[in-house]
Design a protein around this motif. Structure first.
Motif, PDB file in Angstrom:
ATOM      1  N   UNK A 127       3.004   4.973   6.566  1.00 22.41           N
ATOM      2  CA  UNK A 127       4.324   5.601   6.669  1.00 22.41           C
ATOM      3  C   UNK A 127       5.375   4.929   5.792  1.00 22.41           C
ATOM      4  N   UNK A 128       4.939   4.102   4.868  1.00 21.22           N
ATOM      5  CA  UNK A 128       5.877   3.400   3.991  1.00 21.22           C
ATOM      6  C   UNK A 128       5.681   3.869   2.547  1.00 21.22           C
ATOM      7  N   UNK A 129       6.659   3.555   1.713  1.00 21.60           N
ATOM      8  CA  UNK A 129       6.577   3.908   0.294  1.00 21.60           C
ATOM      9  C   UNK A 129       6.075   2.758  -0.564  1.00 21.60           C
ATOM     10  N   UNK A 130       6.340   1.526  -0.092  1.00 18.95           N
ATOM     11  CA  UNK A 130       5.899   0.359  -0.839  1.00 18.95           C
ATOM     12  C   UNK A 130       5.748  -0.825   0.109  1.00 18.95           C
ATOM     13  N   UNK A 131       5.023  -1.824  -0.361  1.00 17.82           N
ATOM     14  CA  UNK A 131       4.852  -3.064   0.381  1.00 17.82           C
ATOM     15  C   UNK A 131       5.156  -4.213  -0.579  1.00 17.82           C
ATOM     16  N   UNK A 132       5.839  -5.225  -0.053  1.00 13.27           N
ATOM     17  CA  UNK A 132       6.150  -6.419  -0.841  1.00 13.27           C
ATOM     18  C   UNK A 132       5.156  -7.511  -0.426  1.00 13.27           C
ATOM     19  N   UNK A 145       2.727   2.557  -2.564  1.00 14.33           N
ATOM     20  CA  UNK A 145       1.807   3.099  -1.570  1.00 14.33           C
ATOM     21  C   UNK A 145       1.546   4.592  -1.759  1.00 14.33           C
ATOM     22  N   UNK A 146       2.003   5.161  -2.883  1.00 15.56           N
ATOM     23  CA  UNK A 146       1.760   6.565  -3.173  1.00 15.56           C
ATOM     24  C   UNK A 146       0.262   6.838  -3.217  1.00 15.56           C
ATOM     25  N   UNK A 147      -0.201   7.758  -2.406  1.00 18.76           N
ATOM     26  CA  UNK A 147      -1.613   8.114  -2.354  1.00 18.76           C
ATOM     27  C   UNK A 147      -2.397   7.392  -1.282  1.00 18.76           C
ATOM     28  N   UNK A 148      -1.825   6.360  -0.674  1.00 19.83           N
ATOM     29  CA  UNK A 148      -2.566   5.588   0.330  1.00 19.83           C
ATOM     30  C   UNK A 148      -2.981   6.413   1.545  1.00 19.83           C
TER      31      UNK A 148
END
Length: 169
Positions: A127-132, A145-148
């Motif tokens: 449910x996120x767009x990116x992870x750091x 996280x696009x496509x995850x």
């Protein structure tokens, strides 16, 4: 007599080739979308040995086999010392996850998780767009996280096909 020796030699070579082929582990692409790829390894194209999801920038990945679930980090600089432990942090939206990772070789760090924590982490990532990703003195990595979510669906299908089942420890 010579023909029989020749036939025995050819037959032995054929059996050896079959044994080598049976022992080979093969890679199978399950899907690719956005920044993510799902794949699995199997022996003899039948038995699935492990299922994987990996970011295409090779920073973050997940693995599941019959006995373990794992979080994988990749250091493209290759400056890790095998066998050492490293603390890493993943930040997803406003939630922080801390892990102690074991350095497997100069590039790969891995942590075996319990199934409950693993599923929770994957749910948050879905449910996120990116992870750091932060560890040691390394620069911060931001993973798209696009496509995850789509690849996690392929990952879960692989797991169900492999019939990996173990309890939530």
């Amino acid at each position: 007599m010579m023909f029989r020796n020749y036939l025995f030699l050819v037959y032995s070579l054929f059996l050896f080739c079959l044994q080598v082929k049976a022992a080979e582990q093969t890679y199978h692409l399950d899907g690719h979308e956005g920044n993510w790829t799902a794949f699995h390894y199997s022996h003899m194209k039948q038995q699935i040995d492990s299922c994987h999801v990996l970011s295409n920038d090779l920073v973050l990945g997940f693995e599941r086999d019959a006995n373990n679930v794992g979080l994988i980090l990749w250091d493209s600089k290759g400056k890790q010392i095998p066998g050492k432990n490293k603390n890493i942090a993943l930040t997803i939206n406003k939630e922080h996850f801390l892990f102690t990772m074991k350095t497997m070789d100069k590039n790969m760090l891995m942590n075996r998780l319990n199934l409950r924590d693993f599923n929770y982490l994957l749910q948050k990532l879905s449910y996120a767009d990116l992870v750091v990703v932060e560890y040691g003195q390394q620069p911060v990595n931001i993973v798209d996280l696009l496509g995850l979510p789509s690849m996690l669906s392929k990952f879960n299908y692989c797991i169900s096909q492999a019939k990996f089942g173990f309890s939530e420890k």
